[in-house]
Scaffold this motif. Sequence first.
Motif, PDB file in Angstrom:
ATOM      1  N   ASP A   1    -122.633 -34.313  17.852  1.00  0.00           N
ATOM      2  CA  ASP A   1    -121.586 -34.110  18.854  1.00  0.00           C
ATOM      3  C   ASP A   1    -120.250 -33.822  18.183  1.00  0.00           C
ATOM      4  O   ASP A   1    -119.484 -32.956  18.615  1.00  0.00           O
ATOM      5  CB  ASP A   1    -121.441 -35.359  19.737  1.00  0.00           C
ATOM      6  N   LEU A   2    -119.977 -34.562  17.126  1.00  0.00           N
ATOM      7  CA  LEU A   2    -118.701 -34.411  16.427  1.00  0.00           C
ATOM      8  C   LEU A   2    -118.605 -33.039  15.765  1.00  0.00           C
ATOM      9  O   LEU A   2    -117.544 -32.405  15.768  1.00  0.00           O
ATOM     10  CB  LEU A   2    -118.557 -35.515  15.377  1.00  0.00           C
ATOM     11  N   GLN A   3    -119.703 -32.559  15.232  1.00  0.00           N
ATOM     12  CA  GLN A   3    -119.712 -31.225  14.622  1.00  0.00           C
ATOM     13  C   GLN A   3    -119.458 -30.155  15.687  1.00  0.00           C
ATOM     14  O   GLN A   3    -118.699 -29.200  15.459  1.00  0.00           O
ATOM     15  CB  GLN A   3    -121.044 -30.978  13.931  1.00  0.00           C
ATOM     16  N   LEU A   4    -120.102 -30.309  16.846  1.00  0.00           N
ATOM     17  CA  LEU A   4    -119.870 -29.372  17.944  1.00  0.00           C
ATOM     18  C   LEU A   4    -118.416 -29.424  18.383  1.00  0.00           C
ATOM     19  O   LEU A   4    -117.782 -28.375  18.613  1.00  0.00           O
ATOM     20  CB  LEU A   4    -120.795 -29.721  19.108  1.00  0.00           C
ATOM     21  N   LEU A   5    -117.871 -30.624  18.502  1.00  0.00           N
ATOM     22  CA  LEU A   5    -116.486 -30.784  18.914  1.00  0.00           C
ATOM     23  C   LEU A   5    -115.528 -30.152  17.902  1.00  0.00           C
ATOM     24  O   LEU A   5    -114.541 -29.513  18.289  1.00  0.00           O
ATOM     25  CB  LEU A   5    -116.179 -32.269  19.082  1.00  0.00           C
ATOM     26  N   SER A   6    -115.818 -30.307  16.622  1.00  0.00           N
ATOM     27  CA  SER A   6    -114.929 -29.779  15.579  1.00  0.00           C
ATOM     28  C   SER A   6    -114.771 -28.267  15.659  1.00  0.00           C
ATOM     29  O   SER A   6    -113.706 -27.728  15.366  1.00  0.00           O
ATOM     30  CB  SER A   6    -115.462 -30.165  14.192  1.00  0.00           C
ATOM     31  N   GLY A   7    -115.840 -27.589  16.083  1.00  0.00           N
ATOM     32  CA  GLY A   7    -115.774 -26.138  16.153  1.00  0.00           C
ATOM     33  C   GLY A   7    -114.986 -25.612  17.330  1.00  0.00           C
ATOM     34  O   GLY A   7    -114.532 -24.459  17.311  1.00  0.00           O
ATOM     35  N   LYS A   8    -114.806 -26.432  18.371  1.00  0.00           N
ATOM     36  CA  LYS A   8    -114.112 -25.970  19.574  1.00  0.00           C
ATOM     37  C   LYS A   8    -112.776 -26.651  19.821  1.00  0.00           C
ATOM     38  O   LYS A   8    -111.951 -26.146  20.568  1.00  0.00           O
ATOM     39  CB  LYS A   8    -115.019 -26.134  20.801  1.00  0.00           C
ATOM     40  N   LEU A   9    -112.556 -27.801  19.182  1.00  0.00           N
ATOM     41  CA  LEU A   9    -111.305 -28.525  19.340  1.00  0.00           C
ATOM     42  C   LEU A   9    -110.197 -27.772  18.613  1.00  0.00           C
ATOM     43  O   LEU A   9    -110.262 -27.538  17.404  1.00  0.00           O
ATOM     44  CB  LEU A   9    -111.453 -29.932  18.767  1.00  0.00           C
ATOM     45  N   THR A  10    -109.153 -27.384  19.352  1.00  0.00           N
ATOM     46  CA  THR A  10    -108.107 -26.505  18.808  1.00  0.00           C
ATOM     47  C   THR A  10    -106.733 -27.153  18.949  1.00  0.00           C
ATOM     48  O   THR A  10    -106.416 -27.730  19.997  1.00  0.00           O
ATOM     49  CB  THR A  10    -108.110 -25.148  19.547  1.00  0.00           C
ATOM     50  N   PHE A  11    -105.931 -27.037  17.875  1.00  0.00           N
ATOM     51  CA  PHE A  11    -104.550 -27.532  17.875  1.00  0.00           C
ATOM     52  C   PHE A  11    -103.618 -26.339  17.692  1.00  0.00           C
ATOM     53  O   PHE A  11    -103.764 -25.567  16.733  1.00  0.00           O
ATOM     54  CB  PHE A  11    -104.346 -28.549  16.753  1.00  0.00           C
ATOM     55  N   THR A  12    -102.690 -26.199  18.612  1.00  0.00           N
ATOM     56  CA  THR A  12    -101.773 -25.060  18.619  1.00  0.00           C
ATOM     57  C   THR A  12    -100.343 -25.557  18.395  1.00  0.00           C
ATOM     58  O   THR A  12     -99.860 -26.424  19.135  1.00  0.00           O
ATOM     59  CB  THR A  12    -101.850 -24.295  19.950  1.00  0.00           C
ATOM     60  N   VAL A  13     -99.682 -25.011  17.368  1.00  0.00           N
ATOM     61  CA  VAL A  13     -98.273 -25.321  17.111  1.00  0.00           C
ATOM     62  C   VAL A  13     -97.438 -24.307  17.879  1.00  0.00           C
ATOM     63  O   VAL A  13     -97.574 -23.093  17.683  1.00  0.00           O
ATOM     64  CB  VAL A  13     -97.952 -25.269  15.615  1.00  0.00           C
ATOM     65  N   GLN A  14     -96.588 -24.811  18.769  1.00  0.00           N
ATOM     66  CA  GLN A  14     -95.776 -23.936  19.611  1.00  0.00           C
ATOM     67  C   GLN A  14     -94.287 -24.116  19.303  1.00  0.00           C
ATOM     68  O   GLN A  14     -93.841 -25.207  18.933  1.00  0.00           O
ATOM     69  CB  GLN A  14     -96.029 -24.248  21.093  1.00  0.00           C
ATOM     70  N   LYS A  15     -93.541 -23.010  19.486  1.00  0.00           N
ATOM     71  CA  LYS A  15     -92.094 -23.004  19.229  1.00  0.00           C
ATOM     72  C   LYS A  15     -91.353 -22.625  20.500  1.00  0.00           C
ATOM     73  O   LYS A  15     -91.834 -21.822  21.304  1.00  0.00           O
ATOM     74  CB  LYS A  15     -91.782 -22.007  18.122  1.00  0.00           C
ATOM     75  N   SER A  16     -90.151 -23.198  20.656  1.00  0.00           N
ATOM     76  CA  SER A  16     -89.292 -22.857  21.779  1.00  0.00           C
ATOM     77  C   SER A  16     -87.838 -23.046  21.365  1.00  0.00           C
ATOM     78  O   SER A  16     -87.537 -23.869  20.495  1.00  0.00           O
ATOM     79  CB  SER A  16     -89.606 -23.734  22.993  1.00  0.00           C
ATOM     80  N   THR A  17     -86.971 -22.284  21.996  1.00  0.00           N
ATOM     81  CA  THR A  17     -85.547 -22.434  21.697  1.00  0.00           C
ATOM     82  C   THR A  17     -84.930 -23.631  22.409  1.00  0.00           C
ATOM     83  O   THR A  17     -83.795 -24.005  22.122  1.00  0.00           O
ATOM     84  CB  THR A  17     -84.791 -21.156  22.109  1.00  0.00           C
ATOM     85  N   ASP A  18     -85.667 -24.211  23.372  1.00  0.00           N
ATOM     86  CA  ASP A  18     -85.171 -25.400  24.072  1.00  0.00           C
ATOM     87  C   ASP A  18     -86.317 -26.387  24.220  1.00  0.00           C
ATOM     88  O   ASP A  18     -87.502 -26.038  24.128  1.00  0.00           O
ATOM     89  CB  ASP A  18     -84.602 -25.031  25.443  1.00  0.00           C
ATOM     90  N   SER A  19     -85.989 -27.646  24.486  1.00  0.00           N
ATOM     91  CA  SER A  19     -86.991 -28.705  24.523  1.00  0.00           C
ATOM     92  C   SER A  19     -87.866 -28.659  25.776  1.00  0.00           C
ATOM     93  O   SER A  19     -88.882 -29.343  25.840  1.00  0.00           O
ATOM     94  CB  SER A  19     -86.297 -30.068  24.452  1.00  0.00           C
ATOM     95  N   SER A  20     -87.517 -27.858  26.762  1.00  0.00           N
ATOM     96  CA  SER A  20     -88.319 -27.760  27.984  1.00  0.00           C
ATOM     97  C   SER A  20     -89.538 -26.857  27.811  1.00  0.00           C
ATOM     98  O   SER A  20     -90.457 -26.888  28.621  1.00  0.00           O
ATOM     99  CB  SER A  20     -87.470 -27.245  29.144  1.00  0.00           C
ATOM    100  N   PHE A  21     -89.543 -26.032  26.774  1.00  0.00           N
ATOM    101  CA  PHE A  21     -90.673 -25.138  26.480  1.00  0.00           C
ATOM    102  C   PHE A  21     -91.031 -24.292  27.699  1.00  0.00           C
ATOM    103  O   PHE A  21     -92.192 -24.191  28.093  1.00  0.00           O
ATOM    104  CB  PHE A  21     -91.889 -25.936  26.010  1.00  0.00           C
ATOM    105  N   THR A  22     -90.054 -23.683  28.285  1.00  0.00           N
ATOM    106  CA  THR A  22     -90.312 -22.816  29.435  1.00  0.00           C
ATOM    107  C   THR A  22     -91.060 -21.547  29.033  1.00  0.00           C
ATOM    108  O   THR A  22     -91.846 -21.017  29.809  1.00  0.00           O
ATOM    109  CB  THR A  22     -88.992 -22.444  30.126  1.00  0.00           C
ATOM    110  N   SER A  23     -90.807 -21.070  27.817  1.00  0.00           N
ATOM    111  CA  SER A  23     -91.508 -19.871  27.321  1.00  0.00           C
ATOM    112  C   SER A  23     -91.943 -20.126  25.878  1.00  0.00           C
ATOM    113  O   SER A  23     -91.373 -19.590  24.928  1.00  0.00           O
ATOM    114  CB  SER A  23     -90.586 -18.640  27.395  1.00  0.00           C
ATOM    115  N   PRO A  24     -92.981 -20.977  25.687  1.00  0.00           N
ATOM    116  CA  PRO A  24     -93.381 -21.326  24.327  1.00  0.00           C
ATOM    117  C   PRO A  24     -94.018 -20.159  23.595  1.00  0.00           C
ATOM    118  O   PRO A  24     -94.678 -19.304  24.197  1.00  0.00           O
ATOM    119  CB  PRO A  24     -94.380 -22.462  24.543  1.00  0.00           C
ATOM    120  N   GLU A  25     -93.846 -20.155  22.293  1.00  0.00           N
ATOM    121  CA  GLU A  25     -94.440 -19.138  21.422  1.00  0.00           C
ATOM    122  C   GLU A  25     -95.390 -19.850  20.447  1.00  0.00           C
ATOM    123  O   GLU A  25     -95.028 -20.843  19.813  1.00  0.00           O
ATOM    124  CB  GLU A  25     -93.354 -18.402  20.639  1.00  0.00           C
TER     125      GLU A  25
END
Length: 270
Positions: free
Chosen positions: A24-48
């Motif tokens: 299960d953990l191996q299956l999870l590792s292949g699909k579990l995704t972490f995305t680093v997002q950037k924004s000019t303000d802390s509300s993240f209205t338009s994250p990049e």
Amino acid sequence: PPASSEKPYFTLTKHVVGPLTEGDLQLLSGKLTFTVQKSTDSSFTSPETVKTYTATNLGGWTRNDDGSWTLSARISMRDQALGNYYRIKESGAELDGFNLTVTDMNAAVLLQSTTVAAFTFTNTYADTGRALKLTKIVNAPDTTGSFTFTVSYTDAGGNLQKSVILKNDESTTITGIPRGASVTVTETTTDGYTVIMKDPSTGTVLAGSSSYTFTMNDDTAVDIYNTSTVALPETGGIGQGIFLFAGIGLMLTAVIAGCLLRRKYGKEGD
């Protein structure tokens, strides 16, 4: 990414709690995704999105004493523009057969040259149980009877037993059976029948008797065949045997009667 002590960087820690196997953990590792997002303000209205990692990219898991798993990694942010807000978002954490509870209390971080920030995610998985489908198939002159089964297994609450009654061509599904449980299906009304249990998808014989024990790893289906032990004629009618034996009986009667008459009249002639 290789660990670096040069600032700025983020430390990502992922906890997985629940009855997950290494598969299960191996299956999870292949699909579990972490995305680093950037924004000019802390509300993240338009994250990049500026970085994306799967759990497999980040390294290996460590098994904890309580049976949970932990993945830790350091993400360098030296290539990112200072003065912007950054955050890490998780996706792809769902697993079939489990209910998921996500704990994510992480806040956005204003990136400076000395920033060291920690992002922690905890996913708790609860087994929803597996489903067992039983189907009754009767091969007999009379298929109107009812057949009783017991389905027994052990879960966290102890030993459980369910009773099921099926007629010909009827099916029932028992849900919530814990994965990994030892399950026994037993037919209790078998007088006058031979019983075979098969896998409906492949036709493979699972048991050549009225009882079948197996480990419940996934949803499972079992077809139970009951065949009458009374011989059925090949043509579906009353068969040729009765006429054959009747003919032989008549011939024997005629022969015996002839012998008796010859003896009788032979004596009278003398």
